[in-house]
Write a protein that holds these residues in place. Structure first.
Motif, mmCIF file in Angstrom:
data_model
loop_
_atom_site.group_PDB
_atom_site.id
_atom_site.type_symbol
_atom_site.label_atom_id
_atom_site.label_comp_id
_atom_site.label_asym_id
_atom_site.label_seq_id
_atom_site.Cartn_x
_atom_site.Cartn_y
_atom_site.Cartn_z
ATOM 1 N N SER A 29 0.883 -1.340 0.112
ATOM 2 C CA SER A 29 -0.072 -0.014 -0.074
ATOM 3 C C SER A 29 0.837 1.255 -0.169
ATOM 4 O O SER A 29 0.389 2.159 -0.341
ATOM 5 C CB SER A 29 -0.893 -0.122 1.267
ATOM 6 N N ARG A 30 2.082 0.963 0.375
ATOM 7 C CA ARG A 30 2.716 2.283 0.327
ATOM 8 C C ARG A 30 3.114 3.003 -0.963
ATOM 9 O O ARG A 30 3.493 4.265 -1.352
ATOM 10 C CB ARG A 30 4.343 1.950 0.789
ATOM 11 N N ILE A 31 3.000 2.220 -2.089
ATOM 12 C CA ILE A 31 3.015 2.587 -3.366
ATOM 13 C C ILE A 31 1.715 3.712 -3.651
ATOM 14 O O ILE A 31 1.972 4.595 -4.681
ATOM 15 C CB ILE A 31 2.951 1.435 -4.342
ATOM 16 N N PHE A 32 0.701 3.561 -2.916
ATOM 17 C CA PHE A 32 -0.333 4.627 -3.008
ATOM 18 C C PHE A 32 -0.246 5.701 -2.048
ATOM 19 O O PHE A 32 -1.434 6.356 -1.808
ATOM 20 C CB PHE A 32 -1.638 3.944 -2.973
ATOM 21 N N GLY A 33 1.082 6.076 -1.604
ATOM 22 C CA GLY A 33 0.930 6.929 -0.315
ATOM 23 C C GLY A 33 0.298 8.381 -0.786
ATOM 24 O O GLY A 33 -0.486 8.788 0.014
ATOM 25 N N PRO A 34 0.719 8.860 -1.924
ATOM 26 C CA PRO A 34 -0.075 10.233 -2.295
ATOM 27 C C PRO A 34 -1.421 10.157 -2.721
ATOM 28 O O PRO A 34 -2.117 11.127 -2.406
ATOM 29 C CB PRO A 34 0.849 10.607 -3.642
ATOM 30 N N GLN A 35 -1.831 8.895 -3.086
ATOM 31 C CA GLN A 35 -3.327 8.831 -3.210
ATOM 32 C C GLN A 35 -4.114 8.732 -2.020
ATOM 33 O O GLN A 35 -5.434 9.166 -1.916
ATOM 34 C CB GLN A 35 -3.545 7.546 -4.258
ATOM 35 N N LYS A 36 -3.493 7.965 -0.871
ATOM 36 C CA LYS A 36 -4.203 7.864 0.446
ATOM 37 C C LYS A 36 -4.379 9.315 0.848
ATOM 38 O O LYS A 36 -5.386 9.585 1.678
ATOM 39 C CB LYS A 36 -3.305 6.916 1.426
ATOM 40 N N LEU A 37 -3.368 10.132 0.679
ATOM 41 C CA LEU A 37 -3.594 11.470 1.231
ATOM 42 C C LEU A 37 -4.587 12.368 0.498
ATOM 43 O O LEU A 37 -5.303 13.172 1.044
ATOM 44 C CB LEU A 37 -2.240 12.335 1.127
ATOM 45 N N ALA A 38 -4.972 12.039 -0.784
ATOM 46 C CA ALA A 38 -5.882 12.764 -1.636
ATOM 47 C C ALA A 38 -7.281 12.169 -1.582
ATOM 48 O O ALA A 38 -8.258 12.892 -1.601
ATOM 49 C CB ALA A 38 -5.484 12.701 -3.084
ATOM 50 N N LEU A 96 3.611 7.192 -7.616
ATOM 51 C CA LEU A 96 4.719 8.073 -6.625
ATOM 52 C C LEU A 96 5.501 9.160 -7.458
ATOM 53 O O LEU A 96 5.477 10.200 -7.103
ATOM 54 C CB LEU A 96 5.785 7.156 -6.115
ATOM 55 N N THR A 97 5.843 8.884 -8.723
ATOM 56 C CA THR A 97 6.742 9.956 -9.518
ATOM 57 C C THR A 97 5.722 10.745 -10.035
ATOM 58 O O THR A 97 6.086 11.952 -10.287
ATOM 59 C CB THR A 97 7.452 9.045 -10.565
ATOM 60 N N ASN A 120 -3.566 11.443 -9.492
ATOM 61 C CA ASN A 120 -4.823 11.755 -8.639
ATOM 62 C C ASN A 120 -5.697 12.884 -9.248
ATOM 63 O O ASN A 120 -6.985 12.475 -9.279
ATOM 64 C CB ASN A 120 -4.021 13.022 -7.633
ATOM 65 N N SER A 121 -5.402 13.476 -10.208
ATOM 66 C CA SER A 121 -6.548 14.170 -11.259
ATOM 67 C C SER A 121 -7.082 13.160 -11.978
ATOM 68 O O SER A 121 -8.363 13.411 -12.287
ATOM 69 C CB SER A 121 -5.813 15.195 -12.200
ATOM 70 N N PHE A 122 -6.516 12.030 -12.493
ATOM 71 C CA PHE A 122 -7.023 11.208 -13.265
ATOM 72 C C PHE A 122 -8.218 10.352 -12.462
ATOM 73 O O PHE A 122 -9.359 10.247 -12.816
ATOM 74 C CB PHE A 122 -6.039 10.201 -13.975
ATOM 75 N N LEU A 123 -7.913 10.057 -11.300
ATOM 76 C CA LEU A 123 -8.853 9.248 -10.551
ATOM 77 C C LEU A 123 -10.058 10.145 -9.976
ATOM 78 O O LEU A 123 -11.142 9.871 -9.946
ATOM 79 C CB LEU A 123 -7.929 8.680 -9.274
#
Length: 224
Positions: free
Chosen positions: A19-28, A205-206, A212-215
């Protein structure tokens, strides 16, 4: 980001990741659920495994997807869930979209049990040290995930990639984002909705802003 009326978002990580691969998504996306990998049974098929993964979720509508191998599993899970959309992040829709090296490796998948995953994890351990985190945080993060990966899940996932023979019929929209510099699953073999310029295989991540905009656009569309 996405409004409260949008369906829950469920994402699966890729091979040797968590799940760490989705760190920025978990924040958003506070409602984001990142499913942990289950331990596979001996010789378990991709579809049977996807069915077990789906059984851990509720019956309500959702958006499911994943990065790389996680996207492949999400396509199979969609058969057993009330899915409004599938989201692929640096993944592929069918075995025909796998790169040549993966297709050429299929006759040698019987060698997968011999892969010394534990030894590879020991060799990768130096990249998990704090000094590497300061100098190369991206490399540090991936190394930590690989070292924490379950060898049995790693080997099973690799085998299922190599013997993946057919993609399931998905009755909902499939949205796909991919990097134009993804050397693991080259974009030229597939047909994504969005191509991220300069994006590699770990887009979450990169190029978190683009992902995030896509999701967010997908969830907002489904909430209407």
């Amino acid at each position: 980001m996405a409004i409260e009326s949008s369906p829950p978002l469920i994402l699966l990580s890729g091979l040797a990741a968590d799940s760490r691969i989705f760190g920025p998504q978990k924040l958003a996306f506070p409602r984001l659920q990142c499913l942990p990998w289950l331990s596979p049974t001996r010789g378990e098929s991709l579809d049977r495994y996807a069915q077990r993964m789906a059984a851990s979720l509720g019956d309500g509508p959702c958006v499911i997807g994943g990065a790389s191998f996680g996207g492949i599993v999400s396509l199979h899970m969609a058969r057993y869930l009330n899915v409004q959309a599938v989201v692929l992040i640096g993944s592929v829709k069918s075995p025909a979209e796998l790169p040549l090296y993966a297709r050429c490796a299929r006759p040698f998948r019987f060698l997968i049990p011999l892969i010394p995953v534990r030894l590879m994890q020991i060799l990768a351990r130096p990249f998990t040290q704090s000094g590497i985190r300061r100098l190369a945080p991206f490399t540090h993060g991936l190394a930590c995930q690989f070292c924490d990966a379950d060898p049995s899940v790693f080997k099973w996932s690799l085998a299922r990639i190599l013997d993946w023979s057919s993609s399931p019929a998905v009755l909902c929209p499939v949205f796909h984002i991919h990097g134009d510099r993804d050397w693991t699953l080259p974009v030229r073999h597939t047909s994504p909705n969005v191509v991220v310029t300069g994006g590699g295989h770990v887009l979450t991540l990169t190029h978190a802003k683009e992902v995030n905009s896509f999701l967010d656009a997908i969830l907002a569309k489904l909430a209407k």
